[in-house]
Motif scaffolding. Structure first.
Motif, PDB file in Angstrom:
ATOM      1  N   GLU A   1       2.919  10.127  -2.350  1.00 35.51           N
ATOM      2  CA  GLU A   1       3.716  11.531  -1.920  1.00 35.51           C
ATOM      3  C   GLU A   1       4.308  11.255  -0.459  1.00 35.51           C
ATOM      4  O   GLU A   1       5.293  11.776  -0.311  1.00 35.51           O
ATOM      5  CB  GLU A   1       2.720  12.555  -1.838  1.00 35.51           C
ATOM      6  CG  GLU A   1       2.122  12.897  -3.191  1.00 35.51           C
ATOM      7  CD  GLU A   1       3.047  13.344  -4.326  1.00 35.51           C
ATOM      8  OE1 GLU A   1       4.286  14.118  -4.022  1.00 35.51           O
ATOM      9  OE2 GLU A   1       3.047  12.769  -5.392  1.00 35.51           O
ATOM     10  N   HIS A   2       3.374  10.745   0.499  1.00 34.21           N
ATOM     11  CA  HIS A   2       4.195  10.405   1.690  1.00 34.21           C
ATOM     12  C   HIS A   2       5.129   9.596   1.740  1.00 34.21           C
ATOM     13  O   HIS A   2       6.215   9.597   2.401  1.00 34.21           O
ATOM     14  CB  HIS A   2       2.933   9.850   2.760  1.00 34.21           C
ATOM     15  CG  HIS A   2       1.858  10.723   3.081  1.00 34.21           C
ATOM     16  ND1 HIS A   2       1.622  11.071   4.521  1.00 34.21           N
ATOM     17  CD2 HIS A   2       0.967  11.083   2.528  1.00 34.21           C
ATOM     18  CE1 HIS A   2       0.674  11.698   4.388  1.00 34.21           C
ATOM     19  NE2 HIS A   2       0.326  12.069   3.118  1.00 34.21           N
TER      20      HIS A   2
ATOM     21  N   LYS B   1       7.357   9.407  -0.890  1.00 31.45           N
ATOM     22  CA  LYS B   1       8.317  10.377  -1.464  1.00 31.45           C
ATOM     23  C   LYS B   1       9.055  10.839  -0.254  1.00 31.45           C
ATOM     24  O   LYS B   1      10.198  10.902  -0.439  1.00 31.45           O
ATOM     25  CB  LYS B   1       8.091  11.250  -2.493  1.00 31.45           C
ATOM     26  CG  LYS B   1       7.698  10.739  -3.814  1.00 31.45           C
ATOM     27  CD  LYS B   1       7.275  11.641  -4.749  1.00 31.45           C
ATOM     28  CE  LYS B   1       6.651  11.274  -6.146  1.00 31.45           C
ATOM     29  NZ  LYS B   1       6.239  12.398  -6.492  1.00 31.45           N
TER      30      LYS B   1
ATOM     31  N   ASP C   1      -1.954  10.015  -3.094  1.00 35.04           N
ATOM     32  CA  ASP C   1      -1.410  10.620  -1.940  1.00 35.04           C
ATOM     33  C   ASP C   1      -0.653  10.011  -1.260  1.00 35.04           C
ATOM     34  O   ASP C   1       0.471  10.577  -0.528  1.00 35.04           O
ATOM     35  CB  ASP C   1      -2.354  11.251  -1.071  1.00 35.04           C
ATOM     36  CG  ASP C   1      -3.798  12.059  -1.944  1.00 35.04           C
ATOM     37  OD1 ASP C   1      -3.102  12.827  -2.872  1.00 35.04           O
ATOM     38  OD2 ASP C   1      -4.945  12.004  -1.795  1.00 35.04           O
TER      39      ASP C   1
END
Ligand SMILES: [Zn+2]
Ligand SMILES: [Zn+2]
Length: 391
Positions: free
Chosen positions: A293-294, A296, A290
């Motif tokens: 994802e941040h 990215k 997760d």
């Protein structure tokens, strides 16, 4: 010399050697449990003032030997498959307890007790349990600001806030900030991005238009107008991202944690449990994937800007953008923060201190009475000035 002892007190003298050559299957050697004072056997705590393990009773101080190891990057792909043997407890005797108030999990080592939740000030009533294994931190920024300095910084910060309720200022005078290591992920990644879009080039055209002159007649005039010609464009850009820092805590709003930056990353130390002696640590609340994802989302605007630069021209349009990430590595880091959490009129307010720089960030309630009083004072001054100007 520091003495490591097991809970049953069979003292085993050793220097700080984390990976002792012990055959797990056959060894009966006691596990390292505590950092004990060689003078009075009390538990040593990590002292921010000098970065040593020190005894709160007799004042003895023992340096933490510099580790020869470097803060390592780990392969992301390998760790995503999280094999159980890659998980570990944050320290040999770590306990953890979950706050029923805000749900966070805090780890600490005896003789420290759970006490109040550092994030929401709720009394933690749950029984501490042996800490669950987790991805061990690779690096730590040790506490450098003492509790006294942190509390003074918070008081000064509150005193300089306009319209803070007196009750809060009073509360801040009594409360001592608590020390917590907050978990962060950092990611490195190589990116390759294919894009397609359009390149816009400006050109000028002469345009005629009709205008009414001062005599009311219609006259035709010309002017230069800027236009854009669009050409299809596509290509590939690549960029290496280094150490993208993502907070793995959800107990503090990410934007507030971000305001505590910058962290002096050059001072990062390879993780040793000794740095946790006497301080709490929060278990990461954002999982590794997760967090990426941040990361990215942080990389995306940079990549987009690269693509626009690659397209060139005067203006750019991006229709499609596809990024492949490779060679991803990560680290888990612990950052030191002093926190004061206040329950004030049934709301929780947090004030944070960067325990490296003493920078204070926080939120505070406003006193409606002080604001009303200030407005009345302004009105009064206005009336007096008006009266004087009439004389
Ligand atoms: Zn001592
Ligand atoms: Zn809590």
């Amino acid at each position: 010399m520091i003495i490591f002892t097991s809970p049953n007190g069979s003292g085993a003298e050793a220097h700080f050697v984390r990976d002792r050559n012990v055959n797990q299957a056959t060894s009966t050697a006691p596990k390292i449990h505590r950092y004990q004072c060689p003078g009075c056997s009390a538990d040593l705590i990590f002292e921010p003032r000098d970065g040593c393990l020190s005894c709160p009773y007799c004042g003895r101080s023992e340096p933490i030997p510099a580790s020869a190891a470097e803060v390592q990057e780990r392969s992301y792909d390998e760790y995503l498959k999280l094999r159980p043997e890659q998980l570990a407890k944050i320290s040999e005797n770590a306990l953890e307890v979950q706050c029923t108030g805000c749900g966070t999990t805090v780890t600490f080592s005896p003789p420290q007790v759970a006490g109040d939740c550092p994030f929401c000030a709720a009394k933690i009533v749950a029984q501490p349990q042996v800490a669950d294994p987790m991805l061990a931190p690779e690096g730590v920024l040790p506490f450098k600001i003492t509790q006294r300095q942190a509390s003074d910084a918070i008081k000064a910060w509150l005193a300089s806030r306009w319209f803070a309720p007196n009750a809060l200022v009073q509360l801040a005078k009594q409360e001592l900030a608590s020390s917590v290591y907050i978990p962060f992920w950092t990611y490195d990644a190589h990116t390759t991005t294919h894009y397609s879009g359009e390149r816009g080039e400006y050109y000028w055209e002469t345009e005629s238009y009709v205008e009414t002159d001062s005599q009311g007649r219609s006259v035709t005039r010309t002017r230069q107008v800027r236009r854009t010609r669009w050409h299809p464009a596509s290509g590939t850009v690549a960029r290496w991202f280094d150490d993208i820092l993502i907070a793995a805590s959800k107990s503090v709003p990410p934007e507030r944690l971000a305001t505590l930056e910058p962290w002096d990353m050059a001072e990062l130390k390879p993780y040793q449990p000794a740095y946790l002696a006497g301080h709490k640590a929060q278990r990461y609340q954002l999982e590794l994937a997760d967090g990426f994802e941040h990361a990215k989302a942080i990389m995306a605007p940079v990549i987009e800007s690269d693509a626009r630069q690659d397209i060139g021209g005067d203006e750019q349009r991006l229709h499609q953008i596809a990024t492949a990430y490779s060679g991803i590595t990560f680290k888990q880091l612990l950052m030191p923060v002093w926190i004061s959490a206040y329950r004030f009129q049934s709301r929780v307010y947090q004030v944070l201190v960067n325990a490296r720089t003493a920078e204070v960030q926080g939120e505070r309630p406003y006193s409606p009475w002080k604001i009303v009083g200030f407005v009345l004072l302004l009105l009064f001054i206005g009336i007096v000035l008006f009266y004087l100007s009439q004389q």
